[in-house]
Write an enzyme that holds these catalytic residues in place. Structure first.
Site, PDB file in Angstrom:
ATOM      1  N   TYR A   1      -0.816  -0.141  10.737  1.00  0.00           N
ATOM      2  CA  TYR A   1      -1.114  -0.632   9.218  1.00  0.00           C
ATOM      3  C   TYR A   1       0.350  -0.146   8.493  1.00  0.00           C
ATOM      4  O   TYR A   1       0.904  -1.081   7.963  1.00  0.00           O
ATOM      5  CB  TYR A   1      -2.120  -0.277   8.772  1.00  0.00           C
ATOM      6  CG  TYR A   1      -2.489  -0.733   7.257  1.00  0.00           C
ATOM      7  CD1 TYR A   1      -2.772  -2.102   6.856  1.00  0.00           C
ATOM      8  CD2 TYR A   1      -2.145   0.268   6.308  1.00  0.00           C
ATOM      9  CE1 TYR A   1      -2.887  -2.163   5.649  1.00  0.00           C
ATOM     10  CE2 TYR A   1      -2.300  -0.047   4.936  1.00  0.00           C
ATOM     11  CZ  TYR A   1      -2.627  -1.378   4.637  1.00  0.00           C
ATOM     12  OH  TYR A   1      -2.961  -1.587   3.477  1.00  0.00           O
TER      13      TYR A   1
ATOM     14  N   SER B   1       1.012  -1.153   0.040  1.00  0.00           N
ATOM     15  CA  SER B   1      -0.003   0.174   0.096  1.00  0.00           C
ATOM     16  C   SER B   1       0.795   1.128  -0.107  1.00  0.00           C
ATOM     17  O   SER B   1       1.980   1.180   0.663  1.00  0.00           O
ATOM     18  CB  SER B   1      -0.760   0.105   1.238  1.00  0.00           C
ATOM     19  OG  SER B   1      -1.457   1.242   1.404  1.00  0.00           O
TER      20      SER B   1
END
Length: 150
Positions: free
Chosen positions: A112, A84
């Site tokens: 994350y 990501s």
């Protein structure tokens, strides 16, 4: 074959089962599982690791290492890690991978992004340590923004 990334024992068992097969050799490993628990309290695996770090980094890294024998047999081969763009906001403190030692409140988005940066770092290190003649490449790919319109 079942695989649960919240269980490192499951990762080891999966890799052992795969490697015990004589054929086919593995040519592509795509690590594309992840979790992002937005605004939820911090969760830990039974091994004591932050769930984001274990599912997004530790388990795929372990799986990649354990499947290397099969990937090397299947050369040319590759490991593709789904990632990501949020990795760019991450910071990996190797002394606090669980984000428990800081005085700041736990933040799932930071956990994350930290796990995704750890995965990028691992991928780079693994690629640098594989001999060119091994014929196995390692990389990360960001899916980018996905918009659904119905």
């Amino acid at each position: 074959m079942g695989l649960n990334l919240l269980s490192l024992n499951s990762v080891v068992k999966f890799a052992e089962q795969w490697n015990s097969r004589s054929k086919p050799a593995l040519q592509v490993l795509v690590n594309n599982s992840e979790i992002l628990s937005i605004k939820e309290p911090q969760k830990f695996s039974k091994y004591g690791y932050d769930a984001h770090m274990q599912v997004n980094h530790f388990a795929p890294a372990l799986l990649s290492i354990l499947l290397l024998p099969s990937l090397l047999k299947g050369s040319p081969s590759r490991i593709v890690n789904g990632n990501s763009i949020l990795y760019s906001m991450g910071y990996v403190d190797t002394n606090d991978l669980n984000s428990t030692q800081k005085k700041l409140k736990y933040n799932s988005s930071k956990a994350y992004s930290k796990s995704k940066l750890a995965q990028v770092m691992f991928s780079s290190i693994l690629q640098k340590n594989l001999p060119l003649e091994a014929g196995t490449s390692v990389g990360c790919v960001s899916h980018g923004r996905v918009l659904l319109k119905w």
